[in-house]
Design a protein around this motif. Structure first.
Motif, PDB file in Angstrom:
ATOM      1  N   ASP A  12       0.988  -1.165  -0.069  1.00 40.85           N
ATOM      2  CA  ASP A  12       0.100  -0.130  -0.019  1.00 40.85           C
ATOM      3  C   ASP A  12       0.767   1.154   0.032  1.00 40.85           C
ATOM      4  O   ASP A  12       2.142   1.355   0.036  1.00 40.85           O
ATOM      5  CB  ASP A  12      -1.060   0.077   1.210  1.00 40.85           C
ATOM      6  N   ARG A  13       0.297   2.317  -0.014  1.00 40.28           N
ATOM      7  CA  ARG A  13       1.041   3.720  -0.158  1.00 40.28           C
ATOM      8  C   ARG A  13       2.081   3.926   1.052  1.00 40.28           C
ATOM      9  O   ARG A  13       2.896   4.881   0.700  1.00 40.28           O
ATOM     10  CB  ARG A  13      -0.030   4.748   0.098  1.00 40.28           C
ATOM     11  N   TYR A  14       1.837   3.267   2.188  1.00 37.49           N
ATOM     12  CA  TYR A  14       2.788   3.435   3.225  1.00 37.49           C
ATOM     13  C   TYR A  14       4.005   2.307   3.321  1.00 37.49           C
ATOM     14  O   TYR A  14       4.578   2.285   4.192  1.00 37.49           O
ATOM     15  CB  TYR A  14       2.107   3.658   4.675  1.00 37.49           C
ATOM     16  N   GLY A  15       3.923   1.617   2.243  1.00 41.46           N
ATOM     17  CA  GLY A  15       4.892   0.336   2.269  1.00 41.46           C
ATOM     18  C   GLY A  15       4.459  -1.002   3.235  1.00 41.46           C
ATOM     19  O   GLY A  15       5.251  -1.696   3.403  1.00 41.46           O
TER      20      GLY A  15
ATOM     21  N   ASP B 201       3.439   3.754   8.338  1.00 39.87           N
ATOM     22  CA  ASP B 201       2.426   4.251   9.406  1.00 39.87           C
ATOM     23  C   ASP B 201       2.098   3.266  10.469  1.00 39.87           C
ATOM     24  O   ASP B 201       1.490   3.675  11.566  1.00 39.87           O
ATOM     25  CB  ASP B 201       0.973   4.510   8.523  1.00 39.87           C
ATOM     26  N   ARG B 202       2.753   2.238  10.605  1.00 47.26           N
ATOM     27  CA  ARG B 202       2.654   1.297  11.563  1.00 47.26           C
ATOM     28  C   ARG B 202       4.040   1.050  12.375  1.00 47.26           C
ATOM     29  O   ARG B 202       3.971   0.566  13.620  1.00 47.26           O
ATOM     30  CB  ARG B 202       2.278  -0.027  11.181  1.00 47.26           C
ATOM     31  N   ALA B 203       5.254   1.516  11.667  1.00 45.71           N
ATOM     32  CA  ALA B 203       6.371   1.136  12.211  1.00 45.71           C
ATOM     33  C   ALA B 203       6.800   1.968  13.778  1.00 45.71           C
ATOM     34  O   ALA B 203       7.302   1.245  14.627  1.00 45.71           O
ATOM     35  CB  ALA B 203       7.490   1.646  11.312  1.00 45.71           C
ATOM     36  N   GLU B 204       6.420   2.960  13.723  1.00 38.11           N
ATOM     37  CA  GLU B 204       6.638   3.871  15.196  1.00 38.11           C
ATOM     38  C   GLU B 204       6.142   3.241  16.227  1.00 38.11           C
ATOM     39  O   GLU B 204       6.535   2.946  17.354  1.00 38.11           O
ATOM     40  CB  GLU B 204       6.300   5.291  14.983  1.00 38.11           C
ATOM     41  N   ALA B 205       4.695   3.037  16.045  1.00 36.50           N
ATOM     42  CA  ALA B 205       4.026   2.327  16.901  1.00 36.50           C
ATOM     43  C   ALA B 205       4.488   0.900  17.642  1.00 36.50           C
ATOM     44  O   ALA B 205       4.369   0.432  18.687  1.00 36.50           O
ATOM     45  CB  ALA B 205       2.438   2.313  16.627  1.00 36.50           C
TER      46      ALA B 205
ATOM     47  N   PHE C 264       9.638   6.651  -0.433  1.00 37.29           N
ATOM     48  CA  PHE C 264       8.836   7.244   0.344  1.00 37.29           C
ATOM     49  C   PHE C 264       9.300   8.649   0.945  1.00 37.29           C
ATOM     50  O   PHE C 264       9.060   9.084   2.090  1.00 37.29           O
ATOM     51  CB  PHE C 264       8.772   6.247   1.770  1.00 37.29           C
ATOM     52  N   ALA C 265      10.095   9.180   0.121  1.00 32.09           N
ATOM     53  CA  ALA C 265      10.496  10.708   0.328  1.00 32.09           C
ATOM     54  C   ALA C 265       9.428  11.842   0.518  1.00 32.09           C
ATOM     55  O   ALA C 265       9.623  12.657  -0.412  1.00 32.09           O
ATOM     56  CB  ALA C 265      11.729  10.910  -0.546  1.00 32.09           C
ATOM     57  N   THR C 266       8.508  11.466   1.136  1.00 30.39           N
ATOM     58  CA  THR C 266       7.453  12.547   1.329  1.00 30.39           C
ATOM     59  C   THR C 266       7.400  12.902   2.608  1.00 30.39           C
ATOM     60  O   THR C 266       7.488  12.146   3.513  1.00 30.39           O
ATOM     61  CB  THR C 266       6.063  12.096   0.642  1.00 30.39           C
ATOM     62  N   PRO C 267       6.439  14.093   3.010  1.00 25.67           N
ATOM     63  CA  PRO C 267       6.200  14.372   4.340  1.00 25.67           C
ATOM     64  C   PRO C 267       5.330  13.452   5.264  1.00 25.67           C
ATOM     65  O   PRO C 267       6.006  13.200   6.373  1.00 25.67           O
ATOM     66  CB  PRO C 267       5.489  15.840   4.378  1.00 25.67           C
ATOM     67  N   ASP C 268       4.638  12.703   4.727  1.00 23.55           N
ATOM     68  CA  ASP C 268       3.729  11.866   5.642  1.00 23.55           C
ATOM     69  C   ASP C 268       4.259  10.217   5.362  1.00 23.55           C
ATOM     70  O   ASP C 268       3.725   9.500   5.401  1.00 23.55           O
ATOM     71  CB  ASP C 268       2.560  11.762   5.061  1.00 23.55           C
TER      72      ASP C 268
END
Length: 246
Positions: free
Chosen positions: A97-100, A157-161, A181-185
Protein backbone atom coordinates in the motif's frame (compact mmCIF):
# COMPACT_ATOMS: atom_id res chain seq x y z
CA UNK A 1 26.19 4.38 -23.78
CA UNK A 2 28.38 7.46 -23.37
CA UNK A 3 31.69 7.58 -25.19
CA UNK A 4 31.04 4.83 -27.73
CA UNK A 5 28.58 3.05 -29.96
CA UNK A 6 25.02 3.24 -28.72
CA UNK A 7 23.98 0.01 -26.97
CA UNK A 8 20.39 -1.03 -26.41
CA UNK A 9 19.72 -1.62 -22.72
CA UNK A 10 16.79 -3.91 -21.91
CA UNK A 11 14.12 -3.18 -19.33
CA UNK A 12 15.41 -6.09 -17.26
CA UNK A 13 18.89 -4.56 -17.17
CA UNK A 14 17.50 -1.25 -15.92
CA UNK A 15 15.73 -3.23 -13.20
CA UNK A 16 18.97 -4.97 -12.19
CA UNK A 17 20.74 -1.61 -11.86
CA UNK A 18 17.80 -0.11 -9.93
CA UNK A 19 17.92 -3.02 -7.49
CA UNK A 20 21.69 -2.69 -7.14
CA UNK A 21 21.25 0.97 -6.18
CA UNK A 22 19.26 -0.11 -3.12
CA UNK A 23 22.55 -1.24 -1.51
CA UNK A 24 24.58 1.83 -2.44
CA UNK A 25 26.32 3.23 0.62
CA UNK A 26 25.36 0.33 2.88
CA UNK A 27 28.92 -0.65 3.73
CA UNK A 28 29.54 -3.98 5.47
CA UNK A 29 25.99 -5.24 5.84
CA UNK A 30 24.42 -8.53 4.87
CA UNK A 31 22.50 -8.34 1.60
CA UNK A 32 19.50 -10.65 1.49
CA UNK A 33 18.02 -10.47 -2.00
CA UNK A 34 15.01 -12.66 -2.71
CA UNK A 35 14.53 -13.51 -6.36
CA UNK A 36 16.56 -13.40 -9.55
CA UNK A 37 16.65 -9.66 -10.35
CA UNK A 38 17.42 -8.63 -6.74
CA UNK A 39 20.17 -11.26 -6.57
CA UNK A 40 21.75 -9.96 -9.75
CA UNK A 41 21.47 -6.44 -8.33
CA UNK A 42 23.18 -7.34 -5.05
CA UNK A 43 26.01 -9.12 -6.82
CA UNK A 44 26.42 -6.20 -9.22
CA UNK A 45 26.58 -3.76 -6.31
CA UNK A 46 29.26 -5.90 -4.63
CA UNK A 47 31.35 -5.95 -7.82
CA UNK A 48 31.14 -2.19 -8.37
CA UNK A 49 30.18 0.50 -5.86
CA UNK A 50 29.56 -1.56 -2.67
CA UNK A 51 32.65 -3.78 -2.30
CA UNK A 52 32.11 -4.33 1.43
CA UNK A 53 28.66 -5.85 0.95
CA UNK A 54 28.26 -9.33 2.44
CA UNK A 55 26.59 -12.01 0.33
CA UNK A 56 25.31 -15.32 1.67
CA UNK A 57 24.32 -18.65 0.16
CA UNK A 58 21.20 -18.54 2.33
CA UNK A 59 22.47 -21.24 4.67
CA UNK A 60 25.76 -20.85 6.55
CA UNK A 61 28.33 -19.38 4.20
CA UNK A 62 29.43 -15.98 3.02
CA UNK A 63 30.07 -16.09 -0.72
CA UNK A 64 31.62 -14.00 -3.45
CA UNK A 65 29.52 -12.84 -6.43
CA UNK A 66 30.68 -15.91 -8.37
CA UNK A 67 29.40 -18.22 -5.63
CA UNK A 68 32.75 -19.31 -4.20
CA UNK A 69 32.92 -19.40 -0.41
CA UNK A 70 34.79 -16.62 1.38
CA UNK A 71 33.72 -17.20 4.97
CA UNK A 72 31.50 -18.88 7.52
CA UNK A 73 28.31 -17.29 8.80
CA UNK A 74 27.15 -19.20 11.89
CA UNK A 75 23.49 -18.86 12.72
CA UNK A 76 24.12 -16.90 15.91
CA UNK A 77 26.06 -14.32 13.87
CA UNK A 78 23.32 -14.23 11.28
CA UNK A 79 20.75 -13.48 14.00
CA UNK A 80 22.95 -10.72 15.41
CA UNK A 81 23.03 -9.07 11.98
CA UNK A 82 19.28 -9.50 11.53
CA UNK A 83 18.29 -8.04 14.89
CA UNK A 84 20.84 -5.24 14.90
CA UNK A 85 20.02 -3.46 11.66
CA UNK A 86 23.10 -4.85 9.85
CA UNK A 87 21.10 -6.59 7.13
CA UNK A 88 19.30 -5.13 4.11
CA UNK A 89 16.67 -7.43 2.67
CA UNK A 90 14.90 -7.06 -0.68
CA UNK A 91 11.63 -8.96 -0.59
CA UNK A 92 8.71 -9.42 -2.91
CA UNK A 93 5.12 -8.32 -2.30
CA UNK A 94 1.80 -9.79 -3.35
CA UNK A 95 0.21 -6.54 -2.16
CA UNK A 96 1.72 -3.25 -1.01
CA UNK A 97 0.00 0.00 0.00
CA UNK A 98 0.90 3.68 -0.06
CA UNK A 99 2.83 3.49 3.25
CA UNK A 100 4.74 0.35 2.37
CA UNK A 101 2.69 -2.21 4.27
CA UNK A 102 3.34 -5.52 2.52
CA UNK A 103 1.26 -8.68 2.20
CA UNK A 104 2.61 -12.08 1.12
CA UNK A 105 0.18 -14.21 3.13
CA UNK A 106 -3.31 -14.28 1.63
CA UNK A 107 -5.83 -12.49 -0.56
CA UNK A 108 -9.21 -11.73 1.01
CA UNK A 109 -10.29 -12.02 4.64
CA UNK A 110 -7.50 -13.82 6.50
CA UNK A 111 -10.03 -16.05 8.28
CA UNK A 112 -11.43 -17.22 4.93
CA UNK A 113 -9.05 -16.11 2.19
CA UNK A 114 -9.83 -16.44 -1.49
CA UNK A 115 -6.19 -17.27 -2.12
CA UNK A 116 -3.51 -18.65 0.19
CA UNK A 117 0.00 -17.35 -0.52
CA UNK A 118 3.40 -17.85 1.13
CA UNK A 119 2.39 -16.99 4.65
CA UNK A 120 3.83 -14.26 6.84
CA UNK A 121 7.29 -15.87 6.90
CA UNK A 122 10.01 -13.51 8.18
CA UNK A 123 8.46 -10.29 6.90
CA UNK A 124 7.57 -8.77 10.32
CA UNK A 125 11.08 -9.30 11.71
CA UNK A 126 12.68 -8.15 8.47
CA UNK A 127 10.84 -4.85 8.47
CA UNK A 128 11.13 -4.28 12.22
CA UNK A 129 14.86 -4.93 12.40
CA UNK A 130 16.35 -4.24 8.96
CA UNK A 131 16.34 -1.75 6.15
CA UNK A 132 14.02 -3.27 3.55
CA UNK A 133 13.41 -2.82 -0.15
CA UNK A 134 10.96 -4.53 -2.49
CA UNK A 135 11.10 -5.99 -5.98
CA UNK A 136 7.81 -6.30 -7.87
CA UNK A 137 8.16 -7.65 -11.42
CA UNK A 138 4.56 -6.83 -12.44
CA UNK A 139 3.42 -3.35 -11.43
CA UNK A 140 -0.40 -3.51 -11.34
CA UNK A 141 -3.41 -2.34 -9.28
CA UNK A 142 -3.72 -5.89 -7.93
CA UNK A 143 -0.35 -5.45 -6.20
CA UNK A 144 -0.40 -1.71 -5.44
CA UNK A 145 -3.59 -1.56 -3.38
CA UNK A 146 -5.35 0.98 -1.19
CA UNK A 147 -5.26 -1.40 1.77
CA UNK A 148 -3.43 -4.72 2.04
CA UNK A 149 -5.58 -7.70 3.07
CA UNK A 150 -3.05 -8.70 5.73
CA UNK A 151 -0.03 -6.81 7.03
CA UNK A 152 3.10 -8.96 6.90
CA UNK A 153 5.82 -6.36 6.40
CA UNK A 154 5.31 -3.10 8.29
CA UNK A 155 4.89 0.22 6.52
CA UNK A 156 5.74 3.67 7.78
CA UNK A 157 2.31 4.28 9.31
CA UNK A 158 2.73 1.27 11.64
CA UNK A 159 6.46 1.15 12.33
CA UNK A 160 6.68 3.84 15.02
CA UNK A 161 3.90 2.31 17.11
CA UNK A 162 5.62 -1.07 16.84
CA UNK A 163 8.91 0.35 18.16
CA UNK A 164 10.77 -0.49 14.98
CA UNK A 165 14.20 0.95 15.71
CA UNK A 166 15.75 -0.03 12.39
CA UNK A 167 12.70 0.22 10.15
CA UNK A 168 13.40 1.90 6.84
CA UNK A 169 12.01 1.15 3.39
CA UNK A 170 14.67 2.19 0.91
CA UNK A 171 12.91 1.68 -2.40
CA UNK A 172 10.36 -0.30 -4.35
CA UNK A 173 11.63 -1.40 -7.76
CA UNK A 174 9.14 -2.57 -10.38
CA UNK A 175 9.14 -3.29 -14.08
CA UNK A 176 7.91 0.29 -14.64
CA UNK A 177 10.12 2.35 -12.36
CA UNK A 178 11.41 3.06 -8.88
CA UNK A 179 9.34 4.31 -5.96
CA UNK A 180 10.36 5.59 -2.55
CA UNK A 181 8.84 7.25 0.51
CA UNK A 182 10.58 10.64 0.43
CA UNK A 183 7.42 12.59 1.23
CA UNK A 184 6.35 14.48 4.38
CA UNK A 185 3.87 11.77 5.42
CA UNK A 186 6.07 8.88 4.23
CA UNK A 187 3.63 7.85 1.52
CA UNK A 188 4.84 6.32 -1.72
CA UNK A 189 6.39 8.57 -4.36
CA UNK A 190 7.38 7.94 -7.95
CA UNK A 191 11.16 8.40 -7.88
CA UNK A 192 12.09 7.40 -11.43
CA UNK A 193 10.70 5.91 -14.62
CA UNK A 194 12.40 3.21 -16.61
CA UNK A 195 13.01 4.53 -20.14
CA UNK A 196 10.01 3.92 -22.38
CA UNK A 197 7.53 4.18 -19.49
CA UNK A 198 5.25 7.17 -18.93
CA UNK A 199 3.93 8.68 -15.72
CA UNK A 200 0.41 7.88 -16.90
CA UNK A 201 1.28 4.18 -17.18
CA UNK A 202 2.52 4.07 -13.61
CA UNK A 203 -0.47 5.99 -12.25
CA UNK A 204 -2.91 3.70 -14.05
CA UNK A 205 -1.09 0.64 -12.71
CA UNK A 206 -1.28 1.88 -9.09
CA UNK A 207 -4.42 1.33 -7.03
CA UNK A 208 -4.00 4.43 -4.84
CA UNK A 209 -3.12 8.10 -5.30
CA UNK A 210 0.61 8.10 -5.88
CA UNK A 211 2.76 11.12 -5.11
CA UNK A 212 4.17 12.27 -8.46
CA UNK A 213 6.76 15.08 -8.59
CA UNK A 214 6.53 17.68 -11.34
CA UNK A 215 9.68 16.35 -12.99
CA UNK A 216 10.25 12.61 -12.74
CA UNK A 217 13.72 11.50 -13.91
CA UNK A 218 14.53 8.31 -15.75
CA UNK A 219 16.21 5.43 -13.97
CA UNK A 220 19.93 5.64 -14.60
CA UNK A 221 21.29 3.38 -17.30
CA UNK A 222 24.05 0.85 -16.62
CA UNK A 223 27.61 1.95 -17.13
CA UNK A 224 29.64 0.08 -19.74
CA UNK A 225 31.32 -1.89 -16.95
CA UNK A 226 28.00 -2.79 -15.33
CA UNK A 227 26.49 -3.90 -18.61
CA UNK A 228 29.48 -6.14 -19.29
CA UNK A 229 29.21 -7.65 -15.82
CA UNK A 230 25.48 -8.31 -16.19
CA UNK A 231 25.76 -9.84 -19.64
CA UNK A 232 29.06 -11.72 -19.46
CA UNK A 233 29.64 -12.53 -15.78
CA UNK A 234 26.44 -12.50 -13.73
CA UNK A 235 23.80 -13.66 -16.20
CA UNK A 236 25.24 -14.81 -19.54
CA UNK A 237 22.18 -17.04 -20.02
CA UNK A 238 19.89 -13.97 -20.06
CA UNK A 239 17.51 -15.41 -17.49
CA UNK A 240 16.74 -11.82 -16.46
CA UNK A 241 14.83 -11.30 -19.71
CA UNK A 242 12.31 -13.99 -18.76
CA UNK A 243 11.37 -12.18 -15.55
CA UNK A 244 10.78 -8.67 -16.91
CA UNK A 245 8.54 -7.88 -19.86
CA UNK A 246 9.33 -5.11 -22.30
Amino acid sequence: MAGGTEVTVSRAEYCVVACAEAWRGDGEVLASPMGLIPSLGARLARLTFSPDLLLTDGEAMLVRPDGTVEGWLPYRRHLALVTGGRRHVMMGASQIDRYGNQNISCVGDWSRPTRQLLGVRGAPVNTLNNPTSYWIPRHSPRVFVERVDMVCGLGYDRAEAAGAAYHRIRRVVTDLGVLDFATPDRSMRLASLHPGVTVEEVVQATGFALDVPDDVPYTREPTAEELTLIREVLDPGRTREREVRG
